[in-house]
Design a protein around this motif. Sequence first.
Motif, PDB file in Angstrom:
ATOM      1  N   SER A  30       0.825  -1.203   0.000  1.00 26.67           N
ATOM      2  CA  SER A  30       0.000   0.000   0.000  1.00 26.67           C
ATOM      3  C   SER A  30       0.864   1.259   0.000  1.00 26.67           C
ATOM      4  N   VAL A  83      -1.473  -0.461  -7.502  1.00 28.79           N
ATOM      5  CA  VAL A  83      -2.729  -1.099  -7.100  1.00 28.79           C
ATOM      6  C   VAL A  83      -3.794  -0.914  -8.183  1.00 28.79           C
ATOM      7  N   LEU A 107      -3.080  -6.190   0.035  1.00 29.46           N
ATOM      8  CA  LEU A 107      -1.989  -5.304   0.411  1.00 29.46           C
ATOM      9  C   LEU A 107      -1.317  -5.757   1.706  1.00 29.46           C
ATOM     10  N   HIS A 114      -4.558   2.060   0.708  1.00 26.39           N
ATOM     11  CA  HIS A 114      -5.729   1.473   1.365  1.00 26.39           C
ATOM     12  C   HIS A 114      -6.528   2.470   2.186  1.00 26.39           C
ATOM     13  N   TYR A 118     -10.298   3.454  -2.320  1.00 32.60           N
ATOM     14  CA  TYR A 118      -9.949   2.081  -1.932  1.00 32.60           C
ATOM     15  C   TYR A 118     -10.293   1.754  -0.480  1.00 32.60           C
TER      16      TYR A 118
END
Length: 376
Positions: free
Chosen positions: A82, A89, A101, A321, A326
């Motif tokens: 991440s 990603v 991740l 993240h 996300y």
Amino acid sequence: MIPQTDPKAAYLERKAEIDAAIARVLDSGRYILGPEVEAFEQEFASFAGVRHAVAVASGTDALILALRALGVGEGDAVITVSHTAVATVAAVELVGATPVLVDVDACHGLDPEKLAATLAAWPSGAPKPKAIIPVHLYGQPAAMNEIMAIADRYGLAVLEDNSQAHGATLDGTMVGRFGRIAAYSLYPTKNLGAIGDGGIVATDDPVLTTALKELREYGWRERYVSAIAGMNSRLDPLQAAILRVKLSHLPADTARRRAIAAAYDKGLAGTEGLRLPQTRSGAVPVYHQYVVEAPGRRDALQAALREKGVGTLVHYPVPVHLQPAYKGRVPLGAGGLPRTETVALSVLSLPMFPQLADTQVVQAIQAIRDVCRQAA
């Protein structure tokens, strides 16, 4: 003001060579693919120590096409980090796969222990792991020996994200040669940067090379007939010509980056409240960035340095993240991402580009020491 990076300086330093290369392409009349792109691919493959290289439109496309060539798609999972540019990603999701991740280690690379724990605890019913993308962040090699051993144990393909590590080595082997395939960004600020966007994929595998060439141009095996579903991702010959000039100077540019890093190492050693970059045993970085950590005081340090005329940047302020696109929907590896979340609040990239003058490096070091001394 000392800039954190300056791609224009790279152009001005080689202006005559670059202008001549551009004129050569304009005079050729060949403006899509062709001999200029082929020559760059061959020269880059030689530099990277692999048999094949396929030039594409961006570093993101390099990741997407590499994943597709590996057969990664819907129903598959790809393990990565991440703490990276979001492109790593995004590329996984753009091929229909699920990113998982995992936390990073002290060198900001994929943590092998967390990787092993994640695979050992893989939930039943979840998308099956098919590939791993280690990121050689900031030009620091990831723990490839350990990662490859884990990948071999589980039968997973390894795609190296080499976008920031052109020419870095680990135990004498250039990164990009550990996995089956490697993707590179050629964005203007990269160690090898175009004047515009670009990317390239490198591999020893002729089957993957054929797939990459088909995929980057609509899946054509013969012109205008798509044998497979591909896309349009072709490096411009103008950029290829520029990159050929820059590639010839890359070893010298890398040596200069390392000299700047060595000056920072020496000049900032022992500075209170500052953690200098860590390099794993056997690694020789290429210092795309020189990244310090200033826990609890990064933003104040950055603001104070700006007042003193020293530019810095944060790579990257929000882990993928935790970004709105996300957050809450991307699976995390074993133990969560505590180090990733911690370093995102403390990392700071100091001025780093080959044209940075020695006097500017000294000025930056003195400013940092002064600010840290006053804070202490």
